[in-house]
Design an enzyme around this catalytic site. Structure first.
Site, PDB file in Angstrom:
ATOM      1  N   ASP A   1      -8.752   7.482   6.504  1.00  0.00           N
ATOM      2  CA  ASP A   1      -8.562   6.698   5.280  1.00  0.00           C
ATOM      3  C   ASP A   1      -9.467   5.467   5.304  1.00  0.00           C
ATOM      4  O   ASP A   1      -9.030   4.349   5.022  1.00  0.00           O
ATOM      5  CB  ASP A   1      -7.092   6.294   5.118  1.00  0.00           C
ATOM      6  CG  ASP A   1      -6.765   5.882   3.684  1.00  0.00           C
ATOM      7  OD1 ASP A   1      -7.571   6.188   2.782  1.00  0.00           O
ATOM      8  OD2 ASP A   1      -5.706   5.268   3.466  1.00  0.00           O
TER       9      ASP A   1
ATOM     10  N   GLY B   1       0.826  -1.201   0.000  1.00  0.00           N
ATOM     11  CA  GLY B   1       0.000   0.000   0.000  1.00  0.00           C
ATOM     12  C   GLY B   1       0.851   1.238   0.000  1.00  0.00           C
ATOM     13  O   GLY B   1       2.056   1.196  -0.279  1.00  0.00           O
TER      14      GLY B   1
ATOM     15  N   GLY C   1       3.676   0.846   2.938  1.00  0.00           N
ATOM     16  CA  GLY C   1       4.658  -0.212   2.993  1.00  0.00           C
ATOM     17  C   GLY C   1       4.167  -1.510   2.386  1.00  0.00           C
ATOM     18  O   GLY C   1       3.075  -1.587   1.837  1.00  0.00           O
TER      19      GLY C   1
END
Length: 952
Positions: free
Chosen positions: A782, A664, A667
């Site tokens: 998010d 993502g 990482g």
């Protein structure tokens, strides 16, 4: 002596009166005290202990209790305000047994059930009753004739249904009536015109039956705020509207009003804002609007208005004038938002002579001529959209350096000139969109001082010279489009700070030199087009690490063997036109030639030496150094949040390519089996060196997940931080992310509706915990399907807290400001992008998008929705059209919305009433106005409540 006795008697009587008065006050206050305790113990559920100071010890003074206000003279309870205390229960009618109570506010809690008219009659002495933002259901109550003193009645943001009762037209003292955002399905009654003292009248966003705005509305001479947006109004605006001489705000937007705007609107002599957008109004704007000397904002966009705009209206000193999506013609007015019309000629010369112009919006017209020089002095300007016109000539140099300018879009014109060095003064610029023009010259290094730039699009111009290397320092940059120019030199290689870059397009220029391998380390780059240049050297192996949706290196001078990751047929068109590329398995590229025997012998010897040397280095490495390859300036810091019996030595060797299960923006994630047999997920943050962004992500994950525990929040087991590495160890989720399941190859696991609903409820409970049970509250920032992970039994966990934000503020202090927009495209709340303010309601919007994904099976952004539409707009349009076409039984409404439901779901599992309920919750969550969105705790209740009435 007689006189003395008389005087003594008088003093005695006074003292006796004072004693009796004080005694009666004590008795009265004692009675109030007992009522408050009885209500707390018998009618309220206070899970957070907000009312812990309401104690029945016989000593405590209720005037000092939370939410209780007393009359300082009479020592009687006059007000109870429990707003925002997260209290549950039915309506606590016993409060109204306090006869001195004047104000009762229970807003923003979890009170539920219906309001019974008989019990409500106990409250007839109230002046204020505020029950907004709760979970009340059923019909609105009838108010008895004894409610003669009621001045404020706010029942907004609940789930009331049915008609507005006739008793609502009989409040002689009512100043505020707010019924916004309920499920009222009757019509707006004419008897509300009897409320002669009304100053605020708010019925917006209810699914009323289509009906007209009653002409009796003109009787409300004291009205200051009329808010009827989204109320299903049809027909003409009544002439009586002009009688509202005290009105300051008129909002009739989001309706289906037709006909012409009445000339009587010029009678609104106090009005400051008129919102008539998104209707079906026709004809021209009445000149009488020019008489409104207090008017600051006029929005009539998205109607069918025609004709020329009166010059008197164009000359008004407005802050905002929006005429978007109408059919006005002729010369453009000297004002603001006139996009998507048929205006011709040029932009007005003196548009900004008052130095108040903030937004210049005139896209999609046929405007010609040049930008007036005076625009270069318009220091108040912050937003410019003049794309898709026929403007020409040079842009005034001052226009590039306006100090407040944030958004600049001028593409598809015939504008000329170059970037002046003074562009560095436009420090607030976030987007420069000037493609398809005739701009030329070099791109100055001063552009690198615009640290807030998110998008640069200078494509299809005639820019030349080298790209300044300092452009790699723009660490917020998301899109860089420079294709179809004459740029030359090498592509800068120091691109490590482009951690937000998703698109890089340098196609069809004259770039030379090698392709920087550093591009392969950009964590979120999905679009890379370097075709049609003079690039040489090999294709960097590092580029194969990218997750690319668009990839094109064709028509360059690249040579050598194509990396194995690109030796696939679907990459062929992306690398053709490079004459000296070779591949052993990709035709029509030639095979790579084998080395000659002598050369092969040398190669073998060198390889053996290399292996021996490498083995020696590895031995030294393991002997003298810890875990990773340099003598650590500090030892590894390991924090265990759960007992798993391992450390970095057990984990690090398993962080290999074959164990990768995902990647993502922050990482790469690995599946690791410990010596104990336990399987965990390990995230290694991007990069071999620690930069500011990765450090912030690491700290956010550790600080957030390290202190919270919830069954629907992903468990952080371990964190390890070394000199140049950061790794995080989580519980392993066998079924991956919800996004993969919905949109990838695992869709078969989520075909039934009950499983989808269970996932929605679990995710909602996790977010509600973050918002309401964590102190201070946590906003995820998010929320998306890829960040909802599923265990082996499909139970959801909210994950990826790298962007999470702790709200260090008290309740009611408003929003926290962010330094940049965070989140994922399609999920970001509309207000977040332009206010840079974050609240819990930002997560609520994203969760609403997630609900729509579960219902429709579609991604938030999909080409099937049409131009400029996301899933929210698409679902809203489909639902609205279905409601408009509905005839007969309203209960069959959802049957017309079959096109919304994911066709992969098993039809036998679909509870249409339940799906409709969840759809209504999703649309509430994705309201354009944050105030209309429910809290996450309320969302949980709505998803659990099987009796929630569906949206009509």
């Amino acid at each position: 002596m007689t006189h003395l006795r008389s005087k003594t008697c008088t003093v005695f009587l006074i003292l006796l009166f004072l004693f009796l008065h004080c005694f009666s006050l004590v008795v009265s206050l004692r009675g109030d005290y007992e009522i408050l305790i009885r209500v707390k113990n018998g009618q309220l559920d206070d899970p957070n202990g907000s009312l812990n100071d309401w104690v029945s010890n016989g000593v405590s003074n209720p005037c000092n209790w939370t939410g209780v206000t007393c009359d300082s003279q009479k020592l009687t309870v006059s007000s109870i305000d429990l707003s925002g205390l997260s209290i549950y229960g039915g309506f606590p009618f016993d409060f109204c047994r306090i006869r001195t109570l004047q104000n009762l506010s229970l807003s923003d809690n979890y009170f539920n059930g219906s309001l019974q008219s008989q019990l409500l009659s106990l409250c007839s002495h109230l002046r204020l009753l505020n029950l907004s933002a709760n979970l009340f259901v059923g019909q609105l109550p009838e108010f008895s004739q004894e409610f003669t003193e009621l001045e404020v009645l706010d029942l907004s943001n609940n789930n009331f249904t049915g008609d507005i009762p006739a008793s609502f037209g009989r409040f002689p003292s009512l100043r505020v009536l707010a019924l916004t955002a309920n499920l009222l399905s009757g019509s707006i009654p004419s008897f509300l015109g009897n409320l002669s003292e009304l100053t605020r009248f708010e019925l917006s966003y209810n699914p009323f039956k289509p009906g007209p705005l009653p002409p009796e509305i003109g009787n409300l001479k004291k009205l200051e705020n009329l808010w009827l947006a989204g109320s299903n109004l049809i027909g003409h605006i009544p002439d009586t509207i002009g009688k509202l001489v005290s009105l300051k705000n008129l909002d009739l937007s989001h309706n289906s009003l037709s006909g012409e705007i009445p000339g009587s609107i010029g009678g609104l002599k106090s009005v400051e804002q008129i919102e008539l957008y998104e209707n079906q109004l026709s004809g021209g704007l009445p000149e009488s609007i020019a008489n409104l000397t207090s008017l600051l904002r006029l929005d009539v966009s998205e109607n069918s208005l025609t004709g020329k705009l009166p010059e008197k209206i164009a000359a008004m000193p407005l802050i905002c004038l929006s005429l978007t999506d109408n059919f006005f013609e002729g010369e453009i007015p000297e004002d603001f938002d006139v996009s998507t019309n048929n205006f011709t000629d040029g932009l007005p010369k003196y548009l900004c002579y008052r130095k108040k112009l903030q937004r210049l919006i005139a896209f999609n017209n046929r405007l010609s001529g040049s930008l007036p020089e005076s625009y270069g002095e318009c220091d108040s300007l912050s937003y410019v959209r003049i794309e898709n016109n026929e403007l020409s000539g040079a842009v005034p140099s001052g226009f590039w350096s306006l100090p407040l300018l944030e958004f600049l879009e001028m593409h598809n014109n015939r504008l000329e000139g170059s970037f002046p060095r003074s562009i560095s003064l436009a420090r607030n610029l976030t987007r420069i969109l000037i493609s398809v023009n005739d701009f030329a010259g070099e791109i100055p290094s001063e552009i690198c001082q615009l640290n807030g730039l998110l998008v640069i699009d200078v494509s299809e111009n005639r820019f030349s010279g080298e790209l300044p290397t300092c452009v790699t320092g723009l660490n917020k940059l998301q899109k860089l489009r420079m294709q179809d120019n004459m740029l030359s030199g090498e592509i800068p290689s120091s691109v490590g700070s482009w951690t937000d870059l998703t698109e890089l397009n340098l196609a069809r220029n004259r770039f030379s030199g090698k392709i920087p391998s550093e591009l392969g380390n950009l964590p979120v780059l999905t679009y890379l087009d370097l075709s049609g240049n003079l690039l040489s050297g090999g294709i960097p192996e590092a580029l194969t690490k990218l997750k690319l949706n668009e990839f094109n290196l064709s028509d360059n001078k690249l040579y050598g063997e194509v990396p194995l990751g690109f030796s696939k047929d679907w990459y062929l068109s992306s690398i053709l036109g490079n004459q000296e590329l070779c591949s052993p398995n990709l035709r029509p590229l030639p095979p790579c030639s084998k080395p000659k025997p002598a050369s092969l012998y040398i190669v073998v010897i060198l390889a053996v030496c290399a292996v021996l040397l490498l083995g020696s280095l590895v031995w030294i490495f393991k002997t003298k150094y810890h875990a990773f390859g340099s003598k650590s300036k500090r030892p590894w810091k390991v924090i265990a949040f759960q007992q798993i019996g391992c450390n970095q030595v057990d984990i690090i060797p398993q962080l290999k390519e074959e164990n990768v299960i995902g990647a993502g923006g922050s990482g790469r994630v690995y599946r690791v089996q410990l010596k104990t047999g336990q399987i965990v997920a390990v995230k290694r943050l991007w990069g071999d060196t620690i930069n500011l962004d990765s450090e912030l992500v690491f700290k956010s994950e550790v600080e957030t997940l390290g202190r919270i525990r919830h069954s629907n929040i992903l468990k952080l087991l371990l964190s390890c931080s070394g000199e140049d590495r950061r790794i995080l160890v989580y519980e392993y989720m066998a079924n991956g992310s919800l996004g993969d399941v919905l949109h990838g190859e695992k869709g078969g696991g989520l075909l039934d509706w009950p499983r989808r609903l269970a996932i929605a409820l679990g995710a909602a409970q996790g977010l509600a915990y973050l918002h309401h049970d964590c102190v201070p509250a946590i906003v995820h920032r998010d929320v998306k399907s890829n960040n909802i992970l599923l265990d082996e039994e499909w139970r959801p966990r909210v994950a990826d807290f790298g962007l999470a934000k702790t709200l260090h503020r008290e309740v009611g202090e408003g929003a926290d400001a962010m330094s940049r927009v965070a989140g994922s495209y399609g999920y970001i709340a509309p207000e977040y992008a332009y206010t840079m303010k974050v609240t819990e309601k930002s997560d609520v919007y994203s969760f609403g998008v997630l609900l729509l994904e579960l219902i429709t099976g579609k991604r938030p952004i999909d080409s099937c929705f049409g131009d400029n539409k996301d899933v929210v707009k698409w679902v809203s349009d489909v639902a609205l059209s279905s409601v408009e076409e509905e005839s007969g039984d309203a209960g069959e409404c959802y049957r017309d919305l079959d096109e919304l439901i994911d066709p992969r779901m098993d039809p036998s599992s679909c509870d249409y009433e339940e799906i409709e309920k969840v759809l209504s919750v999703a649309l509430l969550c994705t309201s354009a106005f944050p105030i209309n969105r429910p809290s996450m705790r309320k969302v949980v209740e709505l998803l659990k409540d099987k009796k929630l009435a569906p949206t009509k």
